[in-house]
Motif scaffolding. Structure first.
Motif, PDB file in Angstrom:
ATOM      1  N   LEU A 198       0.600  -1.277   0.048  1.00  0.00           N
ATOM      2  CA  LEU A 198      -0.040  -0.048   0.064  1.00  0.00           C
ATOM      3  C   LEU A 198       0.826   1.084   0.152  1.00  0.00           C
ATOM      4  CD1 LEU A 198      -2.843   1.423   0.345  1.00  0.00           C
ATOM      5  CD2 LEU A 198      -2.504   1.106   2.704  1.00  0.00           C
ATOM      6  N   ARG A 199       1.966   1.265   0.917  1.00  0.00           N
ATOM      7  CA  ARG A 199       2.765   2.549   0.803  1.00  0.00           C
ATOM      8  C   ARG A 199       3.302   3.035  -0.364  1.00  0.00           C
ATOM      9  NH1 ARG A 199       5.345   5.840   4.394  1.00  0.00           N
ATOM     10  NH2 ARG A 199       4.411   5.043   6.379  1.00  0.00           N
ATOM     11  N   ARG A 200       3.787   1.817  -0.981  1.00  0.00           N
ATOM     12  CA  ARG A 200       4.547   2.270  -2.292  1.00  0.00           C
ATOM     13  C   ARG A 200       3.332   2.685  -3.301  1.00  0.00           C
ATOM     14  NH1 ARG A 200       7.824  -2.455  -1.436  1.00  0.00           N
ATOM     15  NH2 ARG A 200       9.690  -1.902  -0.968  1.00  0.00           N
ATOM     16  N   PHE A 201       2.272   2.078  -3.286  1.00  0.00           N
ATOM     17  CA  PHE A 201       1.080   2.428  -4.286  1.00  0.00           C
ATOM     18  C   PHE A 201       0.712   4.055  -3.934  1.00  0.00           C
ATOM     19  CE2 PHE A 201      -3.524   2.950  -4.772  1.00  0.00           C
ATOM     20  CZ  PHE A 201      -3.517   2.953  -6.024  1.00  0.00           C
ATOM     21  N   TYR A 259     -16.381  -2.592  -9.791  1.00  0.00           N
ATOM     22  CA  TYR A 259     -15.348  -3.073 -10.622  1.00  0.00           C
ATOM     23  C   TYR A 259     -15.693  -2.475 -12.146  1.00  0.00           C
ATOM     24  CZ  TYR A 259     -12.592  -6.802  -8.448  1.00  0.00           C
ATOM     25  OH  TYR A 259     -11.738  -7.465  -7.752  1.00  0.00           O
ATOM     26  N   ASN A 260     -16.999  -2.621 -12.621  1.00  0.00           N
ATOM     27  CA  ASN A 260     -17.458  -2.041 -13.680  1.00  0.00           C
ATOM     28  C   ASN A 260     -17.264  -0.632 -14.144  1.00  0.00           C
ATOM     29  OD1 ASN A 260     -19.188  -3.962 -15.855  1.00  0.00           O
ATOM     30  ND2 ASN A 260     -19.241  -4.924 -14.032  1.00  0.00           N
ATOM     31  N   SER A 261     -17.274   0.080 -13.074  1.00  0.00           N
ATOM     32  CA  SER A 261     -17.274   1.740 -13.208  1.00  0.00           C
ATOM     33  C   SER A 261     -15.689   2.192 -13.244  1.00  0.00           C
ATOM     34  CB  SER A 261     -18.394   2.402 -12.394  1.00  0.00           C
ATOM     35  OG  SER A 261     -18.034   2.166 -11.216  1.00  0.00           O
ATOM     36  N   ALA A 262     -14.990   1.295 -12.592  1.00  0.00           N
ATOM     37  CA  ALA A 262     -13.673   1.830 -12.392  1.00  0.00           C
ATOM     38  C   ALA A 262     -12.737   2.355 -13.454  1.00  0.00           C
ATOM     39  CB  ALA A 262     -12.496   0.689 -11.594  1.00  0.00           C
ATOM     40  N   GLU A 263     -11.995   3.175 -13.752  1.00  0.00           N
ATOM     41  CA  GLU A 263     -11.100   3.264 -14.891  1.00  0.00           C
ATOM     42  C   GLU A 263     -10.004   2.388 -14.487  1.00  0.00           C
ATOM     43  OE1 GLU A 263     -11.249   5.939 -17.056  1.00  0.00           O
ATOM     44  OE2 GLU A 263     -13.098   6.100 -15.990  1.00  0.00           O
ATOM     45  N   LEU A 264      -9.539   1.922 -13.619  1.00  0.00           N
ATOM     46  CA  LEU A 264      -8.369   1.231 -13.619  1.00  0.00           C
ATOM     47  C   LEU A 264      -8.254   0.298 -12.282  1.00  0.00           C
ATOM     48  CD1 LEU A 264      -5.269   0.545 -14.304  1.00  0.00           C
ATOM     49  CD2 LEU A 264      -4.654   2.494 -12.971  1.00  0.00           C
ATOM     50  N   PHE A 265      -7.986  -1.022 -12.348  1.00  0.00           N
ATOM     51  CA  PHE A 265      -7.606  -1.758 -10.978  1.00  0.00           C
ATOM     52  C   PHE A 265      -6.151  -1.854 -10.728  1.00  0.00           C
ATOM     53  CE2 PHE A 265      -7.151  -6.204  -9.192  1.00  0.00           C
ATOM     54  CZ  PHE A 265      -7.602  -5.694  -8.010  1.00  0.00           C
ATOM     55  N   ALA A 266      -5.798  -1.479  -9.294  1.00  0.00           N
ATOM     56  CA  ALA A 266      -4.359  -1.477  -9.516  1.00  0.00           C
ATOM     57  C   ALA A 266      -4.115  -2.532  -8.327  1.00  0.00           C
ATOM     58  CB  ALA A 266      -3.972  -0.227  -8.815  1.00  0.00           C
ATOM     59  N   PHE A 267      -3.261  -3.407  -8.692  1.00  0.00           N
ATOM     60  CA  PHE A 267      -2.920  -4.643  -7.771  1.00  0.00           C
ATOM     61  C   PHE A 267      -1.452  -4.860  -7.823  1.00  0.00           C
ATOM     62  CE2 PHE A 267      -3.545  -9.215  -6.297  1.00  0.00           C
ATOM     63  CZ  PHE A 267      -4.321  -8.839  -5.178  1.00  0.00           C
ATOM     64  N   PRO A 268      -0.649  -3.863  -7.234  1.00  0.00           N
ATOM     65  CA  PRO A 268       0.767  -4.085  -7.103  1.00  0.00           C
ATOM     66  C   PRO A 268       1.391  -4.914  -6.041  1.00  0.00           C
ATOM     67  CG  PRO A 268       0.442  -1.965  -6.355  1.00  0.00           C
ATOM     68  CD  PRO A 268      -0.850  -2.528  -6.485  1.00  0.00           C
ATOM     69  N   SER A 269       0.962  -5.880  -5.827  1.00  0.00           N
ATOM     70  CA  SER A 269       1.083  -6.948  -4.696  1.00  0.00           C
ATOM     71  C   SER A 269       2.560  -7.447  -4.824  1.00  0.00           C
ATOM     72  CB  SER A 269       0.172  -7.865  -4.603  1.00  0.00           C
ATOM     73  OG  SER A 269       0.595  -8.863  -3.424  1.00  0.00           O
ATOM     74  N   THR A 306       2.318  -4.708 -16.283  1.00  0.00           N
ATOM     75  CA  THR A 306       2.846  -5.292 -15.167  1.00  0.00           C
ATOM     76  C   THR A 306       4.229  -4.324 -14.724  1.00  0.00           C
ATOM     77  OG1 THR A 306       4.439  -6.756 -16.561  1.00  0.00           O
ATOM     78  CG2 THR A 306       2.366  -7.537 -15.485  1.00  0.00           C
ATOM     79  N   VAL A 307       4.324  -4.404 -13.552  1.00  0.00           N
ATOM     80  CA  VAL A 307       5.386  -3.410 -12.962  1.00  0.00           C
ATOM     81  C   VAL A 307       6.162  -4.174 -11.882  1.00  0.00           C
ATOM     82  CG1 VAL A 307       4.098  -1.334 -13.413  1.00  0.00           C
ATOM     83  CG2 VAL A 307       3.785  -2.446 -11.092  1.00  0.00           C
ATOM     84  N   ASN A 308       7.208  -3.801 -11.722  1.00  0.00           N
ATOM     85  CA  ASN A 308       8.149  -4.287 -10.422  1.00  0.00           C
ATOM     86  C   ASN A 308       7.565  -3.502  -9.190  1.00  0.00           C
ATOM     87  OD1 ASN A 308       9.848  -4.549  -8.506  1.00  0.00           O
ATOM     88  ND2 ASN A 308      11.780  -3.925  -9.458  1.00  0.00           N
ATOM     89  N   ILE A 315       5.852   1.955 -10.641  1.00  0.00           N
ATOM     90  CA  ILE A 315       4.403   1.867 -10.478  1.00  0.00           C
ATOM     91  C   ILE A 315       3.648   3.324 -10.642  1.00  0.00           C
ATOM     92  CG2 ILE A 315       2.556   1.612  -8.658  1.00  0.00           C
ATOM     93  CD1 ILE A 315       4.634   0.071  -6.856  1.00  0.00           C
ATOM     94  N   SER A 316       4.151   4.226 -10.521  1.00  0.00           N
ATOM     95  CA  SER A 316       3.791   5.801 -10.996  1.00  0.00           C
ATOM     96  C   SER A 316       3.676   5.981 -12.445  1.00  0.00           C
ATOM     97  CB  SER A 316       4.772   6.829 -10.170  1.00  0.00           C
ATOM     98  OG  SER A 316       4.230   8.016 -10.591  1.00  0.00           O
TER      99      SER A 316
END
Length: 527
Positions: A198-201, A259-269, A306-308, A315-316
């Motif tokens: 979360l912090r990095r996101f 979900y349907n109305s989101a612009e983007l789903f972020a999951f940088p786990s 995908t990102v590191n 991520i940014s």
């Protein structure tokens, strides 16, 4: 075969998170697909002492003649501080293994107090007949880091519920008003847990000042007050607290709309055993930003950006590209919808059923090879009659007897008042048979007996059997009562006598109580 699922996960936070969602979908699919085997469910109580839970487990396994016991979340199995294979005797034990994250990040997740039990549970998993891994990543980790025999591991993957889909018509305004969503938003799954990153996101989002005023970040997980406070405090560090929306736990319909109305789903786990939210988002047509590691790379493939996850700048940059490049979002949406077609619960369910059946065949073959003179009744065990079940019940200590009695007849655990009252009566010499009679005559039991649901599930409990018997005509009911409670057929005179006395359902229950209190039944209990 008789196959049981351990439902310990329902007693923890996992019930409303990934493990709970995964397990419910798996069980529902298996029971729909498989009409050859019988399925049972073990619900321990987290409020009981370990010794009492063990007693209930032993009673449950024995009563239902369980052949395979499937522990759906081994690190949450609460029939003991940690499971031990010897307790299951000849019953085959299989487990679902989601990940080894606590082992991989032991400095974060394991303390001196918890590490011992975690490692003992891993030893237990090694000793099980089968290990269902939910991804190739989990399988490889199990072999590499936990030294689990690869021959025991079956990769079953995961599925996506058909409920998750692109919706064209839904009440977006009502949803936004309910949760205070006022702008386009990025959807984020996960709370303050270390690996959710979360912090990095948040830091990555805060690096986009030209986009901050245009977007909100919506958290939709089930979070407690401490987690909510931590999220808000962390967001405040980056001056983006006003961008945060926390919905709390959502109904399945609300989740699909979100979900349907989101612009983007972020999951940088930082690490996932499977990463089901990625597939849920894709199924709803949402472009996904996720990590290039663990199972996330495995299941997302080319259908996500995908990102590191350890690189804030990466991520940014990913967030900025996806939020400003409509063409890329459109492409990822299309690729995501194609990708999710590979993940369906029917395929997962069939892999598990096939593994169960293969395990049975191996068991039979072993019995023919090593015990040529013995029968294989362990595989085809005759269902117990009610008098046998009652005989098992009255042999239990008072506490275990009460818990088992309530489960058998009332389909629940005793409430505190009822438990204490019955324990007091038993301590004063009230017999267990007398208590059994009182429960059968209770208004609660009568309501349950009249519920056709307990006929349909046919789970071999006393409740289910009596509910079924009450649907018979008078003579059939009398015959079944004698067979179940006295292990014999009624004489012609008994049949005719009671046929005249049975006028309604209540009179049938009174007949059962009179049989239970007969000298013949009591003698049967002491044989």
């Amino acid at each position: 075969m008789n196959i049981a699922f351990d439902m310990s996960f329902t007693q923890s936070a996992s019930d409303k998170r990934g493990i709970g969602e995964y397990t419910r979908n798996l069980i529902e699919t298996i029971t729909k697909l498989d009409n050859q085997n019988s399925y049972f469910y073990f619900y321990p109580s987290i409020n009981q002492e370990n010794t009492s839970i063990e007693g209930h487990l032993n009673y449950f396994l024995d009563k239902n003649s369980i052949d395979i016991f499937h522990i759906t979340s081994p690190f949450e199995f609460i029939a003991n501080s940690y499971p031990q294979i010897y307790r299951f005797n000849e019953i085959k034990v299989v487990v679902t293994l989601y990940d080894l994250i606590p082992l991989l990040y032991s400095n974060i997740y394991l303390t001196n107090e918890t590490k011992e039990n975690y490692m003992k549970t891993l030893n237990f998993i090694r000793s099980c007949e089968l290990v269902f891994a939910i991804s190739e990543t989990t399988k490889n980790d199990a072999i590499t880091y936990a030294n689990i025999d690869p021959q025991k591991i079956v990769v079953i993957m995961g599925g996506i519920s058909e409920k998750f889909r692109v919706k064209k018509n839904f009440k977006l305004n009502l949803l936004n008003n309910k949760y205070g969503i006022t702008k386009p938003y990025i959807l984020f799954s996960g709370g303050i847990e270390f690996r959710k990153n979360l912090r990095r996101f948040l830091e990555a989002f805060a690096k986009l000042p030209h986009l901050i005023n245009r977007y909100q970040i919506v958290f939709f997980n089930h979070l407690n007050n401490f987690e909510i406070l931590q999220i808000n405090n962390l967001a405040a560090e980056y001056n983006i607290k006003e961008n945060i929306v926390i919905t709390g736990f959502l109904s399945i319909d609300e989740l699909i709309d979100i979900y349907n109305s989101a612009e983007l789903f972020a999951f940088p786990s930082l690490y996932e055993g499977f990463g089901l939210p990625v597939l849920e988002a894709m199924a709803c047509g949402v472009p996904v930003l996720t990590s290039n590691n663990s199972s996330l790379k495995e299941i997302a493939g080319e259908a996500a950006y995908t990102v590191n996850p350890e690189n804030v700048e990466e991520i940014s940059t990913g967030l900025e590209i996806l939020l400003t490049n409509q063409q890329l979002r459109k492409k990822l949406k299309s690729l995501g919808l194609q990708n999710v077609k590979k993940y369906n619960w029917e395929s997962v369910g069939r892999r598990v059923i096939n593994a169960f059946n293969q395990l049975e065949q191996i068991t039979i073959n072993k019995k023919f090879v090593t015990h040529k003179d013995s029968s294989i009744n362990h595989i085809y065990i005759k269902e117990k009659k009610i008098y046998e079940t009652v005989s098992d019940l009255i042999k239990l200590n008072n506490k275990d007897f009460l818990y088992a009695l309530y489960k058998e007849i009332l389909n629940r655990e005793p409430d505190q008042y009822g438990f204490e009252r019955h324990m007091y009566n038993l301590s004063k010499g009230i017999s267990k048979i007398t208590l059994l009679s009182k429960v059968l005559l209770s208004e609660e039991a009568k309501l349950l007996f009249s519920n056709t649901y307990f006929i349909q599930i046919n789970n071999h409990t006393i409740l289910s059997k009596i509910a079924t018997m009450l649907s018979y005509n008078n003579k059939e009911f009398i015959s079944a009562s004698y067979e179940e409670f006295l292990n014999r057929k009624p004489s012609l005179s008994e049949l005719e006598l009671y046929n005249l006395k049975l006028t309604d359902e209540n009179s049938k229950i009174l007949l059962l109580v009179s049989i239970i209190n007969s000298t013949e039944f009591k003698e049967l209990m002491h044989r």
